[in-house]
Structure formats: C-alpha cells, structure tokens
Design a protein around this motif. Sequence first.
Motif, PDB file in Angstrom:
ATOM      1  N   PHE A  32       0.849  -1.191   0.000  1.00  0.00           N
ATOM      2  CA  PHE A  32       0.000   0.000   0.000  1.00  0.00           C
ATOM      3  C   PHE A  32       0.878   1.233   0.000  1.00  0.00           C
ATOM      4  N   GLY A  33       0.775   2.026  -1.044  1.00  0.00           N
ATOM      5  CA  GLY A  33       1.560   3.246  -1.140  1.00  0.00           C
ATOM      6  C   GLY A  33       0.847   4.410  -0.474  1.00  0.00           C
ATOM      7  N   PHE A  34       1.596   5.152   0.329  1.00  0.00           N
ATOM      8  CA  PHE A  34       1.042   6.323   1.021  1.00  0.00           C
ATOM      9  C   PHE A  34       1.875   7.515   0.590  1.00  0.00           C
ATOM     10  N   LEU A  35       1.363   8.268  -0.364  1.00  0.00           N
ATOM     11  CA  LEU A  35       2.142   9.295  -1.044  1.00  0.00           C
ATOM     12  C   LEU A  35       1.627  10.682  -0.718  1.00  0.00           C
ATOM     13  N   GLY A  36       2.540  11.635  -0.727  1.00  0.00           N
ATOM     14  CA  GLY A  36       2.151  13.020  -0.503  1.00  0.00           C
ATOM     15  C   GLY A  36       3.378  13.912  -0.472  1.00  0.00           C
ATOM     16  N   PRO A  37       3.193  15.216  -0.691  1.00  0.00           N
ATOM     17  CA  PRO A  37       4.320  16.152  -0.594  1.00  0.00           C
ATOM     18  C   PRO A  37       4.789  16.275   0.846  1.00  0.00           C
ATOM     19  N   ASN A  38       5.952  16.886   1.034  1.00  0.00           N
ATOM     20  CA  ASN A  38       6.453  17.119   2.387  1.00  0.00           C
ATOM     21  C   ASN A  38       5.449  17.942   3.179  1.00  0.00           C
ATOM     22  N   GLY A  39       5.202  17.522   4.420  1.00  0.00           N
ATOM     23  CA  GLY A  39       4.268  18.241   5.264  1.00  0.00           C
ATOM     24  C   GLY A  39       2.815  17.887   5.051  1.00  0.00           C
ATOM     25  N   LEU A 185       4.074   1.616   2.429  1.00  0.00           N
ATOM     26  CA  LEU A 185       5.238   2.233   1.786  1.00  0.00           C
ATOM     27  C   LEU A 185       5.028   3.714   1.541  1.00  0.00           C
ATOM     28  N   THR A 186       5.984   4.530   1.982  1.00  0.00           N
ATOM     29  CA  THR A 186       6.024   5.922   1.545  1.00  0.00           C
ATOM     30  C   THR A 186       7.229   6.100   0.630  1.00  0.00           C
ATOM     31  N   THR A 187       7.054   6.852  -0.417  1.00  0.00           N
ATOM     32  CA  THR A 187       8.143   7.124  -1.346  1.00  0.00           C
ATOM     33  C   THR A 187       7.827   8.386  -2.126  1.00  0.00           C
ATOM     34  N   HIS A 188       8.869   9.100  -2.534  1.00  0.00           N
ATOM     35  CA  HIS A 188       8.707  10.226  -3.430  1.00  0.00           C
ATOM     36  C   HIS A 188       8.982   9.827  -4.877  1.00  0.00           C
TER      37      HIS A 188
END
Length: 246
Positions: A32-39, A185-188
């Motif tokens: 499961f991807g958990f994506l977002g910009p910084n902050g 998973l978090t990733t940029h």
Amino acid sequence: MKAIEVNNLTRNFNGLKAVAGISFSVEPGEIFGFLGPNGAGKTTTIKILTGQLRPTSGWAKVAGCDVVDEREQLKPQIGVVFEHQNIYERLSARDNLDFIARLYGIDRRAVDEALARVGLSGRSKEKTQNFSNGMKQRLLIARALLHRPKVLFLDEPTRGLDPNVARDIRRFISSLSEEGVTVFLTTHYMEEADRLCNRVAIIDQGKIVALDTPDRLKADFGMGQAPTLEDVFVGLTGHYLQRETV
C-alpha cells in the motif's frame, strides 16, 4: 481481518490539523503506497499507526491491535524502517541484529537467516560504519523483519540509493508481499510506487485526495495520451507550486 484499518483519524498540533479525518483500510499481503508532498501528514500518520503518537480523534487498528489501547500487543506485530538510518555504526551487522534479537527474546538463529536473506552473511562481522548506504538499508530491513512482523512500514526505503541497489530492494519488497507480509510504503519516487503498489493513497494537507490502484488513478486523473502516476500526483498536490508561479 484487515491488516490496517483507519477510521476518521485526526491529529492536531497547536490548532493545525496535520491529519484531518482520514479513513482507509489495507488488506493482508498488500503493498500500500502512502504518497504526498512534504508536510502532507505522512509521517504523522505513520507515527500514529506504529503507536508512537496518539491521535486527537478517530481510531486505527494494525494487525488487529488498537494503536492506542493495545500498543504493547502491537509492537511484535509490526516492523518499521525509518527514513533516516538509525543503526549502531560502531557495532557489526551481526551485533546490531543480536541486540534486537535479545530485546524480542528471539532465537539467535533468526539473525543468521535475516542476514542471509538480505545478502549480508559475508559481511556480518564488519562494523557498519564501513557499510555503503545500500548495505545499511538492507541491514535496517533485516532488523525490521527479525521478529517476523505481519505489517512492515517502509519510509523512503530507496532514497539516495544507486539504481542497482534500489532495484534489489524493490524486488525484496515484492517478495515480502508474496509471502503475506503487508507493506505500508512511503516514497517520493512515483515510478517506484507505480511498479510496486497494489493501491495508492495520495494525502495532501492532511486529507486523502485520491485512493485506488495506480492504473485507475492514471485513468481517472491523468492528462495526455500516456499519463504517469507523477502526472496524477502533481495534478492533485501541486497547488502550492501553481501559486508560486502566478
């Protein structure tokens, strides 16, 4: 039973909503991807889900454990690899894992298995201060898996790694899913999320603005003939960049 359940979760800091009423669930064995910009609220959410931070309201369960009321039961069910490498660099790879094995009361044979699994058996007696970033990252993953958790939280696991090492770690993550381990998973790296994740949630300003499979997100939100997950991400979260260029 869901691997992760989140219901109307909020967290306030001095009147600011870092997490603003998010809800989602993750299936066992899912990446499961958990994506977002910084902050955007990613780190705050992970800290809540791993029992490090209490929510302001709402609730969450991980591996069937309430993250507030059942923190002690939660700990052996999860593994965490933080964005920043926090290993004991004056110790060898084996000594790093031996220390964790003693904390968890794990048979030390599991240390040999973990080292072999990430390809560090031949370097196990070396001090980790001499390891490359890729080797340190593999050791961190071995440490997080030592007690055989049901859910593994990976925060930017391939950040700063060369393409060969990053590819090896992505393959390893896929193999964990095949074994039934749930990966959060978090990733940029949007291409990485596109390749790895069964589903992706995009969070912005504390709210989930999209949640679906990468292919459906590209079909629903992408622009042009061959939209990418990066196109979707920027389209949904790039408002602050748009303001700066006006």
